[in-house]
Design an enzyme around this catalytic site. Structure first.
Site, PDB file in Angstrom:
ATOM      1  N   GLU A 186      -9.709 -10.437  -7.381  1.00  0.00           N
ATOM      2  CA  GLU A 186      -8.803  -9.366  -7.116  1.00  0.00           C
ATOM      3  C   GLU A 186      -7.681  -9.520  -8.137  1.00  0.00           C
ATOM      4  OE1 GLU A 186      -9.677  -8.646  -2.532  1.00  0.00           O
ATOM      5  OE2 GLU A 186      -7.744  -9.451  -3.193  1.00  0.00           O
TER       6      GLU A 186
ATOM      7  N   ASN B 186      -1.869   0.377   7.126  1.00  0.00           N
ATOM      8  CA  ASN B 186      -1.283  -1.171   7.640  1.00  0.00           C
ATOM      9  C   ASN B 186      -0.413  -1.828   6.501  1.00  0.00           C
ATOM     10  OD1 ASN B 186      -3.287  -1.908   5.997  1.00  0.00           O
ATOM     11  ND2 ASN B 186      -4.530  -2.860   7.422  1.00  0.00           N
TER      12      ASN B 186
ATOM     13  N   TYR C 293     -12.783  -2.119  -3.506  1.00  0.00           N
ATOM     14  CA  TYR C 293     -13.192  -2.332  -1.893  1.00  0.00           C
ATOM     15  C   TYR C 293     -14.777  -2.180  -1.999  1.00  0.00           C
ATOM     16  CZ  TYR C 293      -8.443  -2.345   0.557  1.00  0.00           C
ATOM     17  OH  TYR C 293      -7.355  -2.655   0.897  1.00  0.00           O
TER      18      TYR C 293
ATOM     19  N   LYS D 203       0.770  -1.283   0.165  1.00  0.00           N
ATOM     20  CA  LYS D 203       0.068   0.025   0.097  1.00  0.00           C
ATOM     21  C   LYS D 203       0.868   1.325   0.059  1.00  0.00           C
ATOM     22  CE  LYS D 203      -4.069  -2.189   2.376  1.00  0.00           C
ATOM     23  NZ  LYS D 203      -4.868  -1.989   3.651  1.00  0.00           N
TER      24      LYS D 203
ATOM     25  N   HIS E 295      -2.109  -5.400   1.619  1.00  0.00           N
ATOM     26  CA  HIS E 295      -3.414  -5.972   1.417  1.00  0.00           C
ATOM     27  C   HIS E 295      -3.147  -7.549   1.141  1.00  0.00           C
ATOM     28  CE1 HIS E 295      -7.440  -6.849  -0.314  1.00  0.00           C
ATOM     29  NE2 HIS E 295      -6.902  -7.225  -1.082  1.00  0.00           N
TER      30      HIS E 295
HETATM   31  N1  UDP Z   1      -9.631  -0.193   7.518  1.00  0.00           N
HETATM   32  C1  UDP Z   1      -9.904   0.835   8.205  1.00  0.00           C
HETATM   33  N2  UDP Z   1     -10.352   0.949   9.609  1.00  0.00           N
HETATM   34  C2  UDP Z   1     -11.043  -0.049  10.021  1.00  0.00           C
HETATM   35  C3  UDP Z   1     -11.039  -1.366   9.276  1.00  0.00           C
HETATM   36  C4  UDP Z   1     -10.152  -1.441   8.129  1.00  0.00           C
HETATM   37  O1  UDP Z   1      -9.276   1.827   7.703  1.00  0.00           O
HETATM   38  O2  UDP Z   1     -11.694   0.259  11.027  1.00  0.00           O
HETATM   39  C5  UDP Z   1      -9.027  -0.445   6.313  1.00  0.00           C
HETATM   40  C6  UDP Z   1      -7.656  -1.233   6.428  1.00  0.00           C
HETATM   41  O3  UDP Z   1      -6.763  -0.508   5.399  1.00  0.00           O
HETATM   42  C7  UDP Z   1      -7.879  -2.615   5.934  1.00  0.00           C
HETATM   43  C8  UDP Z   1      -8.829  -2.240   4.823  1.00  0.00           C
HETATM   44  O4  UDP Z   1      -9.471  -1.022   5.436  1.00  0.00           O
HETATM   45  O5  UDP Z   1      -6.718  -3.132   5.552  1.00  0.00           O
HETATM   46  C9  UDP Z   1      -9.817  -3.506   4.558  1.00  0.00           C
HETATM   47  O6  UDP Z   1     -10.354  -3.795   5.664  1.00  0.00           O
HETATM   48  P1  UDP Z   1     -10.613  -5.479   6.092  1.00  0.00           P
HETATM   49  O7  UDP Z   1     -11.477  -5.538   7.276  1.00  0.00           O
HETATM   50  O8  UDP Z   1     -10.861  -6.049   4.816  1.00  0.00           O
HETATM   51  O9  UDP Z   1      -9.140  -5.903   6.476  1.00  0.00           O
HETATM   52  P2  UDP Z   1      -7.971  -6.665   5.845  1.00  0.00           P
HETATM   53  O10 UDP Z   1      -8.521  -7.528   5.182  1.00  0.00           O
HETATM   54  O11 UDP Z   1      -7.196  -5.738   5.117  1.00  0.00           O
HETATM   55  O12 UDP Z   1      -7.031  -7.157   7.007  1.00  0.00           O
HETATM   56 MG    MG Z   2     -10.049  -7.626   3.721  1.00  0.00          MG
END
Ligand code: UDP
Ligand code: MG
Length: 134
Positions: free
Chosen positions: A127, A113, A50, A10, A116
């Protein structure tokens, strides 16, 4: 089963020049980086990628963020690649991620974070197709 999964480095991690460190990490974990390209996507493309999160309060910020700078998208290949990648990425919130995971090592916050990874084989196919069909 040998699988393919989609990984994204990212903007926060690209900005800090972590591309080669993260790629080396994947290779050390026995993933093959089958495809890789650096791109910058539009907010509209991020919104499509997303779409599953469209009702979440963080959706708008997330789309702005993923389109805010260059990203590196990769197809990772290996035994059980989808779940294995999720394991070595660590929890969404770097504060909750296990030691030795990418998000623990490099993540700044729950939104920045660093990586992805697809969460299922079905989503991995979608994807990969999203980024590598052209
Ligand atoms: N995210 C965020 N705030 C939250 C939860 C998620 O900004 O409270 C963002 C974060 O960058 C995350 C992405 O949204 O990686 C997608 O969320 P998901 O729950 O799918 O997490 P992931 O699969 O990336 O662990
Ligand atoms: Mg996710």
């Amino acid at each position: 089963m040998v699988e393919q999964t989609l990984s994204i480095i990212k903007p926060d991690a690209i900005e800090r020049n972590l591309e080669s460190k993260i790629k080396t990490f994947f290779e050390q974990k026995n993933f093959k980086i089958a495809k890789s390209k650096k791109v910058q996507i539009t907010k509209e493309e991020a919104a499509e990628f997303y779409i599953i999160h469209q009702t979440k309060p963080f959706y708008e910020d997330l789309c702005n963020y993923l389109s805010s700078g260059p990203i590196v998208v990769m197809v990772l290949e290996g035994e059980g690649a989808v779940s294995k990648n999720r394991q070595i990425m660590g929890a969404t919130d770097p504060l909750k991620a296990e030691p030795g995971t990418l998000r623990k090592m490099y993540g700044i916050s729950i939104d920045k974070n660093s990586v992805h990874g697809s969460d299922s084989l079905e989503n991995a196919k979608k994807e990969i197709n999203f980024f590598f069909s052209k």
